[in-house]
Each structure stands twice: as C-alpha cells, then as structure tokens.
Write a protein that holds these residues in place. Structure first.
Motif, PDB file in Angstrom:
ATOM      1  N   ASP A   1      20.678  51.693  16.351  1.00 38.13           N
ATOM      2  CA  ASP A   1      21.233  51.791  17.760  1.00 38.13           C
ATOM      3  C   ASP A   1      22.611  51.073  17.737  1.00 38.13           C
ATOM      4  O   ASP A   1      23.572  51.360  18.292  1.00 38.13           O
ATOM      5  CB  ASP A   1      20.353  51.528  18.967  1.00 38.13           C
ATOM      6  N   SER A   2      22.494  49.766  17.014  1.00 37.89           N
ATOM      7  CA  SER A   2      23.591  49.038  17.103  1.00 37.89           C
ATOM      8  C   SER A   2      24.881  49.363  16.339  1.00 37.89           C
ATOM      9  O   SER A   2      25.749  49.444  16.751  1.00 37.89           O
ATOM     10  CB  SER A   2      23.061  47.473  16.720  1.00 37.89           C
ATOM     11  N   VAL A   3      24.132  50.061  15.057  1.00 35.00           N
ATOM     12  CA  VAL A   3      25.199  50.479  14.009  1.00 35.00           C
ATOM     13  C   VAL A   3      25.868  51.973  15.053  1.00 35.00           C
ATOM     14  O   VAL A   3      27.049  52.062  14.878  1.00 35.00           O
ATOM     15  CB  VAL A   3      24.555  51.154  12.952  1.00 35.00           C
ATOM     16  N   ALA A   4      25.057  52.523  15.598  1.00 33.42           N
ATOM     17  CA  ALA A   4      25.715  53.872  16.145  1.00 33.42           C
ATOM     18  C   ALA A   4      26.405  53.644  17.188  1.00 33.42           C
ATOM     19  O   ALA A   4      27.711  53.919  17.637  1.00 33.42           O
ATOM     20  CB  ALA A   4      24.369  54.583  16.830  1.00 33.42           C
ATOM     21  N   ASN A   5      26.195  52.433  18.036  1.00 30.96           N
ATOM     22  CA  ASN A   5      27.086  51.993  19.325  1.00 30.96           C
ATOM     23  C   ASN A   5      28.366  51.613  18.800  1.00 30.96           C
ATOM     24  O   ASN A   5      29.438  51.517  19.340  1.00 30.96           O
ATOM     25  CB  ASN A   5      26.199  50.865  19.957  1.00 30.96           C
ATOM     26  N   TRP A   6      28.405  50.812  17.599  1.00 27.55           N
ATOM     27  CA  TRP A   6      29.577  50.140  16.876  1.00 27.55           C
ATOM     28  C   TRP A   6      30.392  51.354  16.442  1.00 27.55           C
ATOM     29  O   TRP A   6      31.475  51.199  16.994  1.00 27.55           O
ATOM     30  CB  TRP A   6      29.153  49.406  15.535  1.00 27.55           C
ATOM     31  N   LEU A   7      29.928  52.234  16.084  1.00 30.28           N
ATOM     32  CA  LEU A   7      30.747  53.590  15.942  1.00 30.28           C
ATOM     33  C   LEU A   7      31.214  54.447  17.045  1.00 30.28           C
ATOM     34  O   LEU A   7      32.354  54.897  16.837  1.00 30.28           O
ATOM     35  CB  LEU A   7      30.055  54.446  14.681  1.00 30.28           C
ATOM     36  N   ASN A   8      30.397  54.494  18.085  1.00 32.85           N
ATOM     37  CA  ASN A   8      30.756  55.024  19.044  1.00 32.85           C
ATOM     38  C   ASN A   8      31.714  54.351  19.775  1.00 32.85           C
ATOM     39  O   ASN A   8      32.995  54.705  20.291  1.00 32.85           O
ATOM     40  CB  ASN A   8      29.492  55.224  19.985  1.00 32.85           C
ATOM     41  N   ASP A   9      31.922  52.880  19.919  1.00 25.04           N
ATOM     42  CA  ASP A   9      33.044  52.281  20.064  1.00 25.04           C
ATOM     43  C   ASP A   9      34.292  52.515  19.523  1.00 25.04           C
ATOM     44  O   ASP A   9      35.194  52.848  20.166  1.00 25.04           O
ATOM     45  CB  ASP A   9      32.718  50.704  19.745  1.00 25.04           C
ATOM     46  N   ALA A  10      34.142  52.440  18.215  1.00 26.29           N
ATOM     47  CA  ALA A  10      35.271  52.776  17.408  1.00 26.29           C
ATOM     48  C   ALA A  10      36.004  54.336  17.571  1.00 26.29           C
ATOM     49  O   ALA A  10      37.177  54.600  17.440  1.00 26.29           O
ATOM     50  CB  ALA A  10      34.939  52.762  15.900  1.00 26.29           C
ATOM     51  N   SER A  11      34.855  55.127  17.829  1.00 28.52           N
ATOM     52  CA  SER A  11      35.165  56.671  18.145  1.00 28.52           C
ATOM     53  C   SER A  11      36.451  57.046  19.258  1.00 28.52           C
ATOM     54  O   SER A  11      37.052  57.733  19.463  1.00 28.52           O
ATOM     55  CB  SER A  11      33.912  57.506  18.505  1.00 28.52           C
ATOM     56  N   LYS A  12      36.386  55.823  20.203  1.00 29.37           N
ATOM     57  CA  LYS A  12      37.335  56.117  21.383  1.00 29.37           C
ATOM     58  C   LYS A  12      38.708  55.836  21.020  1.00 29.37           C
ATOM     59  O   LYS A  12      39.736  56.148  21.787  1.00 29.37           O
ATOM     60  CB  LYS A  12      36.948  55.024  22.328  1.00 29.37           C
ATOM     61  N   THR A  13      38.790  55.035  19.928  1.00 30.25           N
ATOM     62  CA  THR A  13      40.377  54.820  19.526  1.00 30.25           C
ATOM     63  C   THR A  13      40.638  55.236  18.047  1.00 30.25           C
ATOM     64  O   THR A  13      41.687  55.489  17.661  1.00 30.25           O
ATOM     65  CB  THR A  13      40.582  53.072  19.336  1.00 30.25           C
ATOM     66  N   ARG A  14      39.601  55.550  17.118  1.00 33.53           N
ATOM     67  CA  ARG A  14      39.845  56.088  15.881  1.00 33.53           C
ATOM     68  C   ARG A  14      38.753  57.000  15.705  1.00 33.53           C
ATOM     69  O   ARG A  14      37.686  56.817  14.697  1.00 33.53           O
ATOM     70  CB  ARG A  14      39.786  54.907  14.920  1.00 33.53           C
ATOM     71  N   PRO A  15      38.873  58.166  16.263  1.00 35.42           N
ATOM     72  CA  PRO A  15      37.849  59.272  15.908  1.00 35.42           C
ATOM     73  C   PRO A  15      38.036  59.857  14.404  1.00 35.42           C
ATOM     74  O   PRO A  15      36.705  60.159  14.007  1.00 35.42           O
ATOM     75  CB  PRO A  15      38.370  60.309  16.997  1.00 35.42           C
ATOM     76  N   ASP A  16      38.994  59.746  14.075  1.00 37.31           N
ATOM     77  CA  ASP A  16      39.305  60.091  12.600  1.00 37.31           C
ATOM     78  C   ASP A  16      38.416  59.357  11.829  1.00 37.31           C
ATOM     79  O   ASP A  16      37.796  59.831  10.514  1.00 37.31           O
ATOM     80  CB  ASP A  16      40.561  60.016  12.087  1.00 37.31           C
ATOM     81  N   PHE A  17      38.242  57.920  11.826  1.00 37.90           N
ATOM     82  CA  PHE A  17      37.421  57.053  11.063  1.00 37.90           C
ATOM     83  C   PHE A  17      36.131  57.351  11.232  1.00 37.90           C
ATOM     84  O   PHE A  17      35.138  57.713  10.347  1.00 37.90           O
ATOM     85  CB  PHE A  17      37.891  55.631  11.412  1.00 37.90           C
ATOM     86  N   VAL A  18      35.678  57.574  12.402  1.00 36.98           N
ATOM     87  CA  VAL A  18      34.272  57.766  12.589  1.00 36.98           C
ATOM     88  C   VAL A  18      33.605  58.936  12.308  1.00 36.98           C
ATOM     89  O   VAL A  18      32.711  59.238  11.464  1.00 36.98           O
ATOM     90  CB  VAL A  18      33.941  57.456  14.465  1.00 36.98           C
ATOM     91  N   GLU A  19      34.471  60.183  12.346  1.00 38.07           N
ATOM     92  CA  GLU A  19      33.989  61.308  12.091  1.00 38.07           C
ATOM     93  C   GLU A  19      34.041  61.578  10.402  1.00 38.07           C
ATOM     94  O   GLU A  19      33.067  61.962   9.947  1.00 38.07           O
ATOM     95  CB  GLU A  19      35.200  62.390  12.383  1.00 38.07           C
TER      96      GLU A  19
END
Length: 277
Positions: free
Chosen positions: A227-245
């Motif tokens: 959950d922590s890793v997923a939340n980390w990436l969900n945070d990042a998806s709001k400014t860098r969706p390209d990175f997370v995808e």
C-alpha cells in the motif's frame, strides 16, 4: 496489575463520550497507550505530564518549564501540540547531561504520547545528521502503536526533507530490511506528497530519483508495504503520470508476481479515474 492488563486488551470507544472513566484516567496517568484516534484526541497532555514527570530525570526547574508550556498548548491541534512539546523538551534539556536519559525514558514509556514526545525531541534537534535521524527513528518505526509509527517518519521528514532527496540511497538498506515495518518506513518517509506534511517538490517533479528505492519493494509480500509503494506512485501520478505508467508497465512485463500486480493496480487508481471521466 490484573485490572491494567484487562484495560490493555480493550477495544477503543467510537466516541469520546463513550470512553470509560477508568480508561481515560489510566491514559492520563500514562499507564496504558491509546488504541485509536478517539482516545488519542481525548488524552489531557497536561495531566499526563503531571502524572509522569516524577519518572523522568528532570530537575524541578526543567519540569516546571515543560509543564508550563504543555499547559499553554492545550488549544493547539494535537499534531502541533506534539511537535511543540518535543521542541520544549529539546530546548529545555539541550546541553543538559540528562537530555539523553530523559529521551530514553520517554522513548520506552508505556504511553504512546510520551514516545511521540521523544520522537519530536529528535525532530527539534538541528545537530543530528540524516543517518543519525534514521537510526534513532527505527524504534519508533517498529513501535506496536500505529500512531507512533506514523510519527516516526514525520519526525525525520520534517527536518530533513532535502536530505531525503540528496541522500536517498541511505534508505536502501531500510527497504531491504527483514522487518516489514522498517521497509514501510523507508517508502512512507520518501513519498512525494505524504500525509500531514509538506510535499517534496523534487520528488514530485523527478520521481526517477526514488526508482531504485521503489524497485526494492516492488514484490513485497506485505500489504502494509504494498500500500505504501502504491501510494507513493499514486502521489507521483498527479505530477508525472508518464513516469508512473511507464514504471508499472515495465514491472508487470518483468514479473508475474501477484504482489506487483496489486501495487500497480493501486498505483494507477487516480489515472484510471481520470481516464474514465
């Protein structure tokens, strides 16, 4: 003692008005720890200090100074109150030979509130290096009380946000640790947005900085860490969706781990919501 053990096994009240009087009294005497947010918010910090100060290596002058400040903080929000109490402990005892003794007494206390005061003592210290902060935070990161575990990463992040970016490799051994609470601490500490704390702009803009750290936990078998890793990436998806995808796509192509699949699915939840309108 039997009565105290019975209290420790209780389920927390849903409303403050439903907290039994004997439970509240034991909380305010520092004999037991809180078991939920309702109890956490109900503790009278001034009473708690008054009942526990005799167990701390404090001289009379220091005790009076700390007691006076805690009383003045009664109208503050609980998080600010904890931080300011840790600050006054640190300021009052800075340079005092008993500082470390008091810190250790707080850190090992049955009351989670006192353990939080100890963590915030370290947050208030300007002399600690990032490595020292991480080492001293470990006992709090593995605390049995969830509230203390949350305070653990906040008390490192607030005074050392820049170091998290510049020295992020120091978190790698934590992410490899056999204790899942230490692994979770490493990820939660470095979240771009975090909870109840300031964002780390550099990680919002360049999440690649933390990619090696995230890689270490991409197949973690513990849901708490997932959950922590997923939340980390969900945070990042709001400014860098390209990175997370891109990262999730690569991870899923490299492993068929159900743990990685769960992380990726949760990491992409904000992007899915946007895509579905």
């Amino acid at each position: 003692m039997a009565d105290l053990e019975a209290l420790k096994a209780r389920k927390g009240a849903v409303r403050r008005s439903e907290i039994p009087s004997n439970v509240l009294a034991a909380l305010n005497r520092g004999e037991i720890e809180t078991v939920n947010l309702v109890e956490f918010l109900a503790v009278d910090h001034a009473k708690l200090f008054r009942h526990t100060k005799s167990h701390l290596s404090l001289d009379e002058k220091s005790a009076k100074q700390i007691a006076s400040t805690i009383k003045k903080l009664s109208n503050q929000g609980v998080m600010q109150r904890l931080a300011d109490t840790g600050q006054v402990f640190h300021a009052t005892l800075n340079g005092n030979n008993n500082r470390e003794a008091v810190y250790q007494q707080l850190a090992a206390h049955p009351s989670d509130i006192l353990r939080n005061w100890a963590a915030y003592m370290d947050a208030a210290s300007e002399k600690l290096t990032f490595a020292q902060r991480l080492k001293r935070a470990k006992p709090f990161a593995t605390d049995t009380n969830m509230g203390v575990r949350e305070i653990a990463w906040m008390c490192v992040r607030v005074p050392a946000a820049e170091a998290i970016v510049a020295q992020i490799e120091k978190l790698h051994p934590f992410a490899r640790h056999k204790n899942h609470l230490i692994r979770r601490f490493a990820i939660e500490l470095s979240r771009p947005c975090g909870v109840w704390t300031k964002h780390i702009t550099a990680l919002k803009q360049q999440p690649e900085i933390a990619e090696p750290l995230l890689e270490l936990c991409r197949e973690d078998e513990t849901k708490y860490v997932q959950d922590s890793v997923a939340n980390w990436l969900n945070d990042a998806s709001k400014t860098r969706p390209d990175f997370v995808e891109s990262l999730c796509e690569r991870w899923l192509s490299e492993t068929d781990s159900k743990h990685t699949q769960r992380i990726a699915h949760r990491a992409l939840r904000t992007l899915r919501k946007k895509a579905n309108g």
